[in-house]
Motif scaffolding. Structure first.
Motif, short mmCIF file in Angstrom:
data_model
loop_
_atom_site.label_atom_id
_atom_site.label_comp_id
_atom_site.label_asym_id
_atom_site.label_seq_id
_atom_site.Cartn_x
_atom_site.Cartn_y
_atom_site.Cartn_z
N ARG A 52 47.54 20.94 48.17
CA ARG A 52 47.02 19.60 48.48
C ARG A 52 45.85 19.69 49.47
N ALA A 53 45.95 20.56 50.48
CA ALA A 53 44.88 20.72 51.47
C ALA A 53 43.60 21.22 50.81
N VAL A 54 43.72 22.16 49.90
CA VAL A 54 42.52 22.66 49.20
C VAL A 54 41.94 21.56 48.31
N LEU A 55 42.78 20.86 47.59
CA LEU A 55 42.29 19.77 46.73
C LEU A 55 41.52 18.74 47.56
N GLU A 56 42.11 18.32 48.67
CA GLU A 56 41.47 17.30 49.50
C GLU A 56 40.14 17.79 50.07
N ALA A 57 40.05 19.07 50.42
CA ALA A 57 38.79 19.62 50.93
C ALA A 57 37.70 19.59 49.86
N CYS A 58 38.12 19.55 48.61
CA CYS A 58 37.19 19.53 47.47
C CYS A 58 36.92 18.12 46.99
N GLY A 59 37.52 17.12 47.63
CA GLY A 59 37.36 15.75 47.18
C GLY A 59 38.22 15.43 45.97
N ALA A 60 39.25 16.23 45.75
CA ALA A 60 40.13 16.03 44.60
C ALA A 60 41.47 15.44 45.06
N ARG A 61 42.21 14.96 44.08
CA ARG A 61 43.54 14.39 44.33
C ARG A 61 44.59 15.22 43.59
N TRP A 62 45.82 15.09 44.01
CA TRP A 62 46.95 15.73 43.37
C TRP A 62 46.97 15.42 41.87
N GLU A 63 46.64 14.17 41.54
CA GLU A 63 46.65 13.71 40.15
C GLU A 63 45.54 14.34 39.31
N ASP A 64 44.58 14.99 39.95
CA ASP A 64 43.49 15.64 39.22
C ASP A 64 43.89 17.00 38.64
N LEU A 65 45.04 17.53 39.07
CA LEU A 65 45.49 18.82 38.54
C LEU A 65 45.79 18.71 37.05
N VAL A 66 45.29 19.66 36.28
CA VAL A 66 45.54 19.67 34.84
C VAL A 66 46.28 20.93 34.39
#
Length: 141
Positions: A70-84
């Motif tokens: 989650r921390a890496v996603l947020e640093a990238c401007g992504a959300r948990w829901e963006d995981l595919v």
């Protein structure tokens, strides 16, 4: 063109690689383990005086690895829901799969990325789980 991302809120990489790399609207996370950012410790690990692993707590490691993703996603401007797509590496499939699968289900209630879980013999540090993730940025449900 691609962009390299280093996430300040995530533990430092244990090698020469970024936390993630963005290519277009795709985000590729490097393997993420359960180390804590502040002190590099692994939750639930019990080590002897020489630093050898005596025991570990897969539930504690699962919760920390999801927090690190989650921390890496947020640093990238992504959300948990963006995981595919999520690839999970477990060092003890037989003993740890049930607990990991239960905690995974707690974290992926609405977001349902594709998932592959592999049993492997070891990871580079004394951890029992590592995740490799792909996200798509800017997608709509």
């Amino acid at each position: 063109m691609s962009t390299i991302v280093h996430a300040d809120a995530a533990p430092k990489a244990v090698g020469s690689y970024p936390h993630a790399r963005r290519v277009g609207n795709l985000l590729f996370l490097s393997g993420v383990g359960p180390r804590k950012r502040d002190d590099d410790s692994v939750p639930g690990n019990v080590l002897d005086a020489n630093g050898n692993l005596l025991s570990y707590d897969i539930e504690a490691q699962c919760r920390q690895v999801f927090a690190n993703v989650r921390a890496v996603l947020e640093a990238c401007g992504a959300r948990w829901e963006d995981l595919v797509d999520v690839t999970v590496y477990l060092t003890n499939m037989e003993d740890d799969f049930a607990a990991y699968n239960r905690i995974y289900a707690e974290h992926f209630v609405e977001a349902q990325p594709c998932r592959t879980t592999l049993g492997i013999t070891a990871l580079p540090t004394p951890i029992a789980i590592e995740l490799k993730c792909v996200a798509v940025l800017g997608q709509t449900a």
